[in-house]
Scaffold this active site. Structure first.
Site, PDB file in Angstrom:
ATOM      1  N   ARG A 223       0.827  -1.230   0.000  1.00 49.23           N
ATOM      2  CA  ARG A 223       0.000   0.000   0.000  1.00 49.23           C
ATOM      3  C   ARG A 223       0.852   1.266   0.000  1.00 49.23           C
ATOM      4  NH1 ARG A 223      -5.652  -0.815   1.796  1.00 49.23           N
ATOM      5  NH2 ARG A 223      -6.177  -2.601   0.531  1.00 49.23           N
TER       6      ARG A 223
ATOM      7  N   ARG B 241      -3.962   6.377   0.624  1.00 42.75           N
ATOM      8  CA  ARG B 241      -4.559   7.596   1.195  1.00 42.75           C
ATOM      9  C   ARG B 241      -3.669   8.376   2.156  1.00 42.75           C
ATOM     10  NH1 ARG B 241      -9.931   4.572   2.782  1.00 42.75           N
ATOM     11  NH2 ARG B 241      -8.278   3.047   3.059  1.00 42.75           N
TER      12      ARG B 241
ATOM     13  N   ARG C  72      -7.522  10.770  -6.572  1.00 45.58           N
ATOM     14  CA  ARG C  72      -8.743   9.998  -6.312  1.00 45.58           C
ATOM     15  C   ARG C  72      -9.978  10.911  -6.397  1.00 45.58           C
ATOM     16  NH1 ARG C  72     -12.308   8.216  -2.706  1.00 45.58           N
ATOM     17  NH2 ARG C  72     -12.523   5.985  -2.244  1.00 45.58           N
TER      18      ARG C  72
ATOM     19  N   ASP D 169      -6.510  -3.579  -7.469  1.00 44.31           N
ATOM     20  CA  ASP D 169      -7.022  -4.231  -6.262  1.00 44.31           C
ATOM     21  C   ASP D 169      -7.177  -5.717  -6.525  1.00 44.31           C
ATOM     22  OD1 ASP D 169      -8.198  -3.220  -3.519  1.00 44.31           O
ATOM     23  OD2 ASP D 169      -9.303  -4.992  -4.136  1.00 44.31           O
TER      24      ASP D 169
ATOM     25  N   TYR E 156     -13.966 -12.918   0.299  1.00 41.05           N
ATOM     26  CA  TYR E 156     -14.791 -11.776  -0.121  1.00 41.05           C
ATOM     27  C   TYR E 156     -15.977 -12.234  -0.969  1.00 41.05           C
ATOM     28  CZ  TYR E 156     -11.265  -8.538   1.589  1.00 41.05           C
ATOM     29  OH  TYR E 156     -10.421  -7.825   2.399  1.00 41.05           O
TER      30      TYR E 156
END
Ligand code: CP3
Length: 402
Positions: A47, A51, A60, A97, A173
């Protein structure tokens, strides 16, 4: 960009097709992955684009959403390079992702702001599971286009890592429909209808292998499987439902890219420290470990394993050997909330821990790729990341006597 063509005209090994990228200037990461000695310890961070970087948040905002960012080749290229503009990292990782693959299988992927990923059609019944099939790779073309675009833009600065989710982590998921605290749906399936879970995992493994091979074709120079939820499994279940299917992915991967270079294979299992001996049987190059693992002990384990795989003690390991040659990790990401002095001393602790190899003199020495034990937290001060990267390079050179 005009100089790429010029650089490539003098390149000794022409690549096939339209791919013709600039030669690599910093191959430290690729060499370490294959167990080769390097002048310093290479570092990149899970990562690393995200953010915690204000410039990521700005891009973004322009893209409108996370998927808008990841599915647009120019934006994906821009955010992949952002951390490299700030820090002298030794690898780039494709901005995408793990959930793009089940998204392309038709499960209805979305990312709600502040809520994480959601699938509109999670796999809950036998008919849906029987109907599951590998996605048409054309639907993931934007990922392969991003890989090629990032390679062009990197211009040989550092290698590019491609990635995918492990079959088990994707299944979590796909069955839960999003993030989960207790794994209730998927573990109920695991114990009540293991046949259904095996079917999902088989489709996932073959899909992920095709997906990673397409990333390699597009220009990815290393590939990584994220088994983020492997550590949620019971002993025994981990080997059957996670490890066996990661092995099925690795068994299908291309060993070399279109440029003829070996493509290192990495697996990161969060919470997988107890199973490192099992993971040593994987046909891959690098084991990623979280902060619970003692690096010196893990390194000894890899060294013993390497020793058993080579005929003569001290003989070089053939690249492509069916045993991991490097460890990746494993600083606790929370260290980045501490002061620069503490960050530097914790970085040194990780490097020193790895440097302590017991065992016979001349023993094979696996290599180290520095990373965190999981992703960079979104509240991390960017200056603290700069401090980490600087200390990894400085202290690892110091340890080598440079
Ligand atoms: O490492 C990198 O810089 C490359 C980019 C990358 C992302 N996701 C971008 C992302 C990678 C390698 C991933 C992998 C991924 N995605 C994993 C495996 C690694 C891990 O963290 O264990 C997992 C489990 C996912 C699934 C996922 N994607 C979740 C649970 C979330 C929401 C969590 C959150 O932080 O909000 C995402 C979204 C996501 N993927 C973000 C980023 C930068 C945040 C999205 C945003 O900008 O709002």
């Amino acid at each position: 960009m005009g100089d790429i063509g010029a650089a490539n005209r003098s390149r000794p090994f022409a690549t096939i097709g339209v791919m013709n990228f600039a030669p690599l200037k910093n191959d430290c990461f690729l060499r370490a992955c294959l167990g080769e000695a390097t002048d310093f310890t290479p570092v990149w961070l899970m990562r690393q684009a995200g953010r915690y970087l204000p410039e990521y948040c700005a891009t973004r905002a322009k893209a409108g959403s996370f998927l808008g960012l990841a599915m647009n080749v120019d934006y994906a290229t821009e955010v992949t390079l952002q951390p490299l503009e700030r820090f002298p990292l030794d690898a780039a990782i494709l901005f995408s992702d793990i959930l793009t693959v089940p998204g392309a299988m038709g499960l209805g992927l979305s990312f709600e702001a502040g809520e994480g990923p959601r699938f509109a059609r999670p796999l809950r019944d036998e008919a849906a599971i029987n109907g599951l099939a590998a996605p048409d790779l054309d639907q993931l073309r934007y990922v392969f286009d991003a890989v090629a675009s990032i390679r062009r833009e990197l211009n040989g600065r550092v290698p590019l890592i491609g990635f995918a989710g492990s079959p088990w982590t994707l299944a979590c998921y796909m069955v839960e429909g999003g993030s989960t605290a207790d794994y209730r749906q998927i573990k109920s399936m695991l114990y009540a209808r293991p046949d259904l879970l095996h079917r999902i995992l088989s489709v996932n493994a073959d899909s992920v292998a095709q997906y990673l091979n397409a990333q390699i074709d597009a220009g990815a120079q290393a590939v990584m499987l994220f088994d983020s939820w492997g550590g949620a499994l019971a002993d025994g279940a981990f080997q059957t439902f996670s490890l066996a299917y990661s092995a099925r992915v690795f068994a299908q991967l291309k060993r070399v890219g279109p440029d003829g270079q070996v493509v290192p294979r990495i697996i990161f299992t969060k919470g997988g420290g107890l199973w490192l001996a099992d993971m040593c049987n994987l046909v891959c190059d690098v084991l990623g470990v979280d902060w619970t693992v003692n690096l010196a002990a893990a390194r000894d384990l890899l060294a013993r394993n390497l020793q058993q795989q080579t005929a003569a003690p001290g003989a070089p390991v053939a690249s492509g050997a069916a045993t991991p040659t490097a460890l990746q990790g494993n600083l606790d990401p929370a260290v980045l909330f501490a002061s620069p002095e503490v960050i530097r001393s914790e970085v040194r602790r990780v490097l020193d821990g790895f440097a302590t190899l017991s065992g016979a003199p001349g023993a094979l020495r696996p290599a180290h790729v520095f990373n965190l034990g999981h992703g960079v937290n979104r509240l991390t001060p960017p200056d603290h990341v700069a401090c980490l990267v600087d200390e990894v390079h400085a202290w690892s050179r110091h340890l080598r006597g440079a």
